[in-house]
Motif scaffolding. Structure first.
Motif, PDB file in Angstrom:
ATOM      1  N   ILE A 196       0.857  -1.184   0.000  1.00 43.49           N
ATOM      2  CA  ILE A 196       0.000   0.000   0.000  1.00 43.49           C
ATOM      3  C   ILE A 196       0.894   1.235   0.000  1.00 43.49           C
ATOM      4  O   ILE A 196       1.507   1.589   1.003  1.00 43.49           O
ATOM      5  N   GLY A 197       0.955   1.876  -1.149  1.00 44.98           N
ATOM      6  CA  GLY A 197       1.886   2.967  -1.393  1.00 44.98           C
ATOM      7  C   GLY A 197       2.720   2.609  -2.603  1.00 44.98           C
ATOM      8  O   GLY A 197       3.647   1.806  -2.505  1.00 44.98           O
ATOM      9  N   ALA A 198       2.384   3.180  -3.757  1.00 45.03           N
ATOM     10  CA  ALA A 198       2.994   2.757  -5.017  1.00 45.03           C
ATOM     11  C   ALA A 198       3.977   3.779  -5.561  1.00 45.03           C
ATOM     12  O   ALA A 198       4.131   3.924  -6.774  1.00 45.03           O
ATOM     13  N   GLY A 199       4.658   4.486  -4.662  1.00 46.31           N
ATOM     14  CA  GLY A 199       5.700   5.415  -5.086  1.00 46.31           C
ATOM     15  C   GLY A 199       7.024   4.697  -5.272  1.00 46.31           C
ATOM     16  O   GLY A 199       7.064   3.486  -5.512  1.00 46.31           O
ATOM     17  N   ALA A 239      -6.608   0.913  -6.559  1.00 46.41           N
ATOM     18  CA  ALA A 239      -6.975   2.051  -5.713  1.00 46.41           C
ATOM     19  C   ALA A 239      -7.237   1.580  -4.287  1.00 46.41           C
ATOM     20  O   ALA A 239      -7.644   0.432  -4.057  1.00 46.41           O
ATOM     21  N   THR A 240      -7.013   2.468  -3.316  1.00 40.18           N
ATOM     22  CA  THR A 240      -7.265   2.103  -1.921  1.00 40.18           C
ATOM     23  C   THR A 240      -8.729   1.743  -1.690  1.00 40.18           C
ATOM     24  O   THR A 240      -9.039   0.996  -0.757  1.00 40.18           O
ATOM     25  N   ALA A 253      -2.494   2.304  -4.522  1.00 37.04           N
ATOM     26  CA  ALA A 253      -2.287   3.735  -4.321  1.00 37.04           C
ATOM     27  C   ALA A 253      -3.642   4.401  -4.122  1.00 37.04           C
ATOM     28  O   ALA A 253      -4.694   3.763  -4.225  1.00 37.04           O
ATOM     29  N   HIS A 254      -3.609   5.704  -3.831  1.00 36.13           N
ATOM     30  CA  HIS A 254      -4.865   6.421  -3.606  1.00 36.13           C
ATOM     31  C   HIS A 254      -5.787   6.300  -4.809  1.00 36.13           C
ATOM     32  O   HIS A 254      -6.991   6.055  -4.685  1.00 36.13           O
ATOM     33  N   SER A 255      -5.231   6.445  -6.009  1.00 37.25           N
ATOM     34  CA  SER A 255      -6.002   6.338  -7.246  1.00 37.25           C
ATOM     35  C   SER A 255      -5.446   5.214  -8.100  1.00 37.25           C
ATOM     36  O   SER A 255      -4.230   4.988  -8.133  1.00 37.25           O
TER      37      SER A 255
END
Length: 304
Positions: A140-143, A173-174, A164-166
């Protein structure tokens, strides 16, 4: 003359050679201010230093760039004056943090804490572990950190799933988490702390994870509801590996210390011998972009 402010003399050494016409001053943010501080246009504060930001900005009225040494900006975002570009250190710590993620997953799955305890007691005590092959790992977190973690997991034949958030190509997406969590063998948190992610991992989130699954947090402690996590650990239903916690530092006697199935490291993921040199290589390159009038990288805008 361009004035650059760094947090201490060691940082000045790490920055290395700078172009002609640049003056470097060292200031730790305390009352004793160096000559020329008021002319500063490029500032590198101490790591995760958010104390008296208004006073520090007031001491540097000509500031144009605030370059952080960390990827997290939650203590600074929203406090930077208009006209000042805030930049983070995305890409500097990703490899070392992703490496610790792998170490924590392997240590928990292969039951290293159990074997180390048995070694200290001088007991030959075999227990069965798990490998990573075919394991579904929800990241969770695709940076940068999420991507680096996923790449390393694939080399262990695991199946990373990025969130990620989107949603975007290859990333969920979350909003899809209720459908994704029940199938996750491991959940790794690599997302930033924002108003939208604080408390994301609550009792409902944890209850959606399968029995025996592992939660790894290398993001920020406040993303996880500590009491809810302690309850799950105490019941033996979940395991956890935590490099960040809430509160931090974790006080003596806190129930997390003695909870079963947990590995705790003291926010150590980015604390490696090469961290300073890598961070200031970014600072030096960023300074040269600024002097040349080129676009800066890692600019933080809005609710990152």
């Amino acid at each position: 003359m361009t004035v650059v402010c760094l947090p201490d003399s060691h940082a000045v050494e790490l920055l290395g050679p700078v172009p002609d016409g640049v003056r470097v001053v060292a200031w730790n943010g305390e009352a004793d201010q160096p000559d020329g501080l008021a002319e500063t246009t490029f500032w590198v504060p101490q790591v995760e230093d958010s104390t008296d930001l208004p006073g520090k900005f007031a001491a540097m009225p000509k500031l144009k760039v605030m370059q952080l040494l960390s990827a997290g900006v939650e203590d600074v975002a929203g406090h930077v004056p208009e006209g000042v570009q805030l930049c983070d250190a995305r890409g500097v710590h990703g490899s070392s943090v992703a490496e610790l993620v792998l170490a924590l997953i392997l240590a928990s799955n292969r039951r290293l804490p159990h074997f180390l305890d048995a070694q200290r007691r001088g007991v030959w005590d075999l227990v069965q572990g798990e490998d990573l092959r075919d394991k579904r790992v929800l990241i969770i977190g695709a940076g940068d950190l999420g991507e680096q973690t996923a790449r390393r997991l694939r080399s262990f034949d695991a199946e990373p799933v990025l969130v990620a958030h989107s949603a975007r190509d290859g990333v969920h997406a979350t909003a899809e988490l209720p459908d994704l969590l029940p199938d996750a063998d491991v959940v790794v948190l690599t997302l930033p702390l924002t108003s939208k992610t604080e408390g994301l991992v609550d009792a409902e989130f944890l209850a959606s994870m399968p029995a025996g699954s592992l939660l790894v947090n290398v993001a920020r402690g406040k993303i996880v509801d500590t009491d809810a996590l302690v309850a799950e650990l105490t019941s033996g239903r979940l395991r956890a590996a935590l490099d960040v916690v809430e509160p931090e530092p974790l006080p003596e006697g806190h129930p997390l210390w003695s909870a079963p199935g947990v590995i705790i490291t003291p926010h150590a993921a980015g604390d490696i011998t090469q961290a300073g040199a890598r961070a200031f290589a970014l600072v030096n390159a960023q300074l040269r972009r600024y002097l040349a009038g080129e676009p800066l990288i890692n600019v933080v805008e809005g609710d990152y």
